[in-house]
Design an enzyme around this catalytic site. Sequence first.
Site, PDB file in Angstrom:
ATOM      1  N   GLU A   1       0.878  -1.362   0.262  1.00 34.46           N
ATOM      2  CA  GLU A   1       0.373  -0.096   0.165  1.00 34.46           C
ATOM      3  C   GLU A   1       0.840   1.483   0.137  1.00 34.46           C
ATOM      4  OE1 GLU A   1      -2.435   0.366   3.031  1.00 34.46           O
ATOM      5  OE2 GLU A   1      -3.556   2.676   2.684  1.00 34.46           O
TER       6      GLU A   1
ATOM      7  N   ARG B   1       6.099 -13.180   9.374  1.00 35.40           N
ATOM      8  CA  ARG B   1       6.315 -12.321   8.851  1.00 35.40           C
ATOM      9  C   ARG B   1       7.638 -11.387   9.367  1.00 35.40           C
ATOM     10  NH1 ARG B   1       3.051  -7.593   8.888  1.00 35.40           N
ATOM     11  NH2 ARG B   1       4.570  -5.911   9.434  1.00 35.40           N
TER      12      ARG B   1
ATOM     13  N   LYS C   1       4.704  -0.323  10.025  1.00 31.71           N
ATOM     14  CA  LYS C   1       5.361   1.072   9.307  1.00 31.71           C
ATOM     15  C   LYS C   1       4.673   2.416  10.325  1.00 31.71           C
ATOM     16  CE  LYS C   1       3.444   0.256   4.460  1.00 31.71           C
ATOM     17  NZ  LYS C   1       2.452  -0.558   3.491  1.00 31.71           N
TER      18      LYS C   1
HETATM   19  P1  ATP Z   1       3.196  -2.634   7.993  1.00 33.55           P
HETATM   20  O1  ATP Z   1       2.639  -3.786   8.888  1.00 33.55           O
HETATM   21  O2  ATP Z   1       4.517  -2.446   7.966  1.00 33.55           O
HETATM   22  O3  ATP Z   1       2.293  -1.625   8.461  1.00 33.55           O
HETATM   23  P2  ATP Z   1       1.768  -3.595   5.708  1.00 33.55           P
HETATM   24  O4  ATP Z   1       1.791  -4.774   5.661  1.00 33.55           O
HETATM   25  O5  ATP Z   1       0.587  -2.653   6.555  1.00 33.55           O
HETATM   26  O6  ATP Z   1       3.292  -3.892   6.678  1.00 33.55           O
HETATM   27  P3  ATP Z   1       1.587  -3.338   3.070  1.00 33.55           P
HETATM   28  O7  ATP Z   1       2.588  -2.154   1.881  1.00 33.55           O
HETATM   29  O8  ATP Z   1       0.703  -4.053   2.836  1.00 33.55           O
HETATM   30  O9  ATP Z   1       2.597  -3.219   4.459  1.00 33.55           O
HETATM   31  O10 ATP Z   1       2.613  -4.967   2.811  1.00 33.55           O
HETATM   32  C1  ATP Z   1       3.303  -5.050   1.423  1.00 33.55           C
HETATM   33  C2  ATP Z   1       3.401  -6.053   1.754  1.00 33.55           C
HETATM   34  O11 ATP Z   1       4.576  -6.507   2.168  1.00 33.55           O
HETATM   35  C3  ATP Z   1       1.964  -7.495   1.650  1.00 33.55           C
HETATM   36  O12 ATP Z   1       2.093  -8.507   1.552  1.00 33.55           O
HETATM   37  C4  ATP Z   1       2.984  -7.699   3.511  1.00 33.55           C
HETATM   38  O13 ATP Z   1       2.454  -9.034   3.422  1.00 33.55           O
HETATM   39  C5  ATP Z   1       4.442  -7.416   3.377  1.00 33.55           C
HETATM   40  N1  ATP Z   1       5.061  -7.760   4.067  1.00 33.55           N
HETATM   41  C6  ATP Z   1       4.811  -6.611   5.420  1.00 33.55           C
HETATM   42  N2  ATP Z   1       5.968  -6.344   6.420  1.00 33.55           N
HETATM   43  C7  ATP Z   1       5.965  -7.667   6.392  1.00 33.55           C
HETATM   44  C8  ATP Z   1       7.589  -8.564   7.104  1.00 33.55           C
HETATM   45  N3  ATP Z   1       7.619  -7.868   8.345  1.00 33.55           N
HETATM   46  N4  ATP Z   1       7.748  -9.514   7.059  1.00 33.55           N
HETATM   47  C9  ATP Z   1       7.476  -9.914   5.818  1.00 33.55           C
HETATM   48  N5  ATP Z   1       6.266  -9.510   5.303  1.00 33.55           N
HETATM   49  C10 ATP Z   1       6.026  -8.639   5.295  1.00 33.55           C
HETATM   50 MG    MG Z   2      -1.069  -3.341   4.923  1.00 35.63          MG
END
Ligand code: ATP
Ligand code: MG
Length: 561
Positions: free
Chosen positions: A37, A263, A273
């Site tokens: 996102e 993760r 984030k």
């Molecule tokens: P955050 O929890 O930091 O806000 P998010 O999952 O909301 O991260 P996205 O932009 O939706 O952020 O993530 C894009 C992709 O990266 C998704 O497929 C998510 O599962 C993966 N991702 C995010 N954080 C991690 C992590 N710590 N380890 C592995 N994959 C991750």
């Molecule tokens: Mg997300």
Amino acid sequence: MSNQEAAAASNFIRQIIDRDLAEGKNDGKVATRFPPEPNGYLHLGHAKSICLNFGIARDYNGTCNLRFDDTNPEKESQEYIDAIKTDVLWLGYEWDRLCHASDYFEQLYAFAEELIRAGKAYVCDLNAEQMREYRGTLTEPGKNSPYRERSAEENLDLFRRMRAGEFDSGTRVLRAKIDMAAPNINLRDPTLYRIRKGAAHHQTGEAWAIYPMYDYTHALSDALEGITHSLCTLEFEDHRALYDWFVENVDAPSRPYQYEFARLNLEYTVLSKRKLTELVNEGHVKSWDDPRMPTIAGIRRRGFPPEAIRDFCTRIGVTKSDGLVEIAMLENCVRESLDATAPRAMAVLRPLKVVITNYPEGQVEEMTAANHPKDQSMGTRTVPFSRELYIDQGDFVEVAPNKKWKRLTLGGEVRLRNAYVIRCDEAVKDADGNIVELRCSYDPDTLGANPEGRKVKGVIHWVSASHGVPAEIRLYDRLFNVENPGAAKDRDWRQDLNPESLVVIEGVVEPSLAQAAAGARFQFEREGYFCVDRKDSTTGRPVFNRTITLRDTWAKIAGKG
Ligand code: ATP
Ligand code: MG
């Protein structure tokens, strides 16, 4: 690749793909995507997902799309989109297609009408609080919404008017009609569309008054792109049933499957984030690309090479169990990569003047220095040597504290790297007793040769005083001083910030470094790995970031060394 690395690279997701290929599924195609996102900068957790998705596409001759999951216009921006593209490319990957979920808004809308016509979606007028009441809990089933039995005609009419902007934000939603008593709460008539009037979307502008929800958008975007293996983190495990419901209940062009992996959680940092945004907004760091940040932009500026990040992601592997990965693992990947690739240079971080009293005034010798001790192909450079030099304050004591001390002492000898052996004859002090200058003599027979009749063990680095270039040196260290920030009870994670994560000093670097390109990485011999800061460094005023020390200085503290 070592056996261990090969084992790590062959993770459970690759086993699933191997099985699917063996069974002839998806016409032998493998298609993945990375779906961030655009509401913030990418961090090391995202790097794990990027390496997984793009790595699979590369190794299976498949495709990987970069898809912006952009359904929350208020929180997203083009700035984040641009930064994410830069980061993915920097990590060494290229997408097959660059997509936005918003590219599919018209198509997603059509799927929603299809669900309405089939009696599988309805417009609901409950407000947010009522929705929560009706949803039930983990132990109690929910209740049907009083709007659940609206006719398909009425629902279509209302949904079209939602789209046309006739209703205010938050007054109505479109929901899937699944099962309010489902044990999995995600299946209790989840929201598909909400009204967001007047929100300007970075891609679609004012075209839409309604926006689709994440689960719906994500599943159907995968289906529209022909994704075969949709990889996401474990917190979406409970959403898989809904994912399947969406792709099975519309006339989707393909049938993707979702698989979840753990993760990345990393010691001595935070990877969310929200918390990273707070670090920036509350001024704990200077910016998103502050070299202490675990963002891709931050580690790039810090000097971590992209191949070290890929190597790290291979070594941690992909599993189904959450754990905390040792930061030492990442740091060792960085050290290994830099040890092999970073040219050596001499820089004095805490300068102490040395005058070589028997060296002719005005004379300058150009000493030849190897750029890498183990890689001749990196060539040599010259380093000017003259009567007045700087050495590091830490390389001199009047009296050796113990037998292991190999550096300079009063009356003792030491070799200057790439140059002569010198002896310290006098330590000049100021009125307060601080040593301000060393008066030394050199042995002219020791250039590239051992001194006659005695052993000189120590070698120290130096920079010619008149040729050296003053430089700002930023000594970065871990941003937090505990393994799991905020894990201790009743403790805010910010209390675990390391107050010494940045120390700025004024050093002197050898003249060849004055021209170093932004981002160039070096090993400052005996000091650590450093890189030219991409933002603040100028030719007249170089700024170097310490990427990492030569050895793990935390191991002892943590009792691991
Ligand atoms: P955050 O929890 O930091 O806000 P998010 O999952 O909301 O991260 P996205 O932009 O939706 O952020 O993530 C894009 C992709 O990266 C998704 O497929 C998510 O599962 C993966 N991702 C995010 N954080 C991690 C992590 N710590 N380890 C592995 N994959 C991750
Ligand atoms: Mg997300």
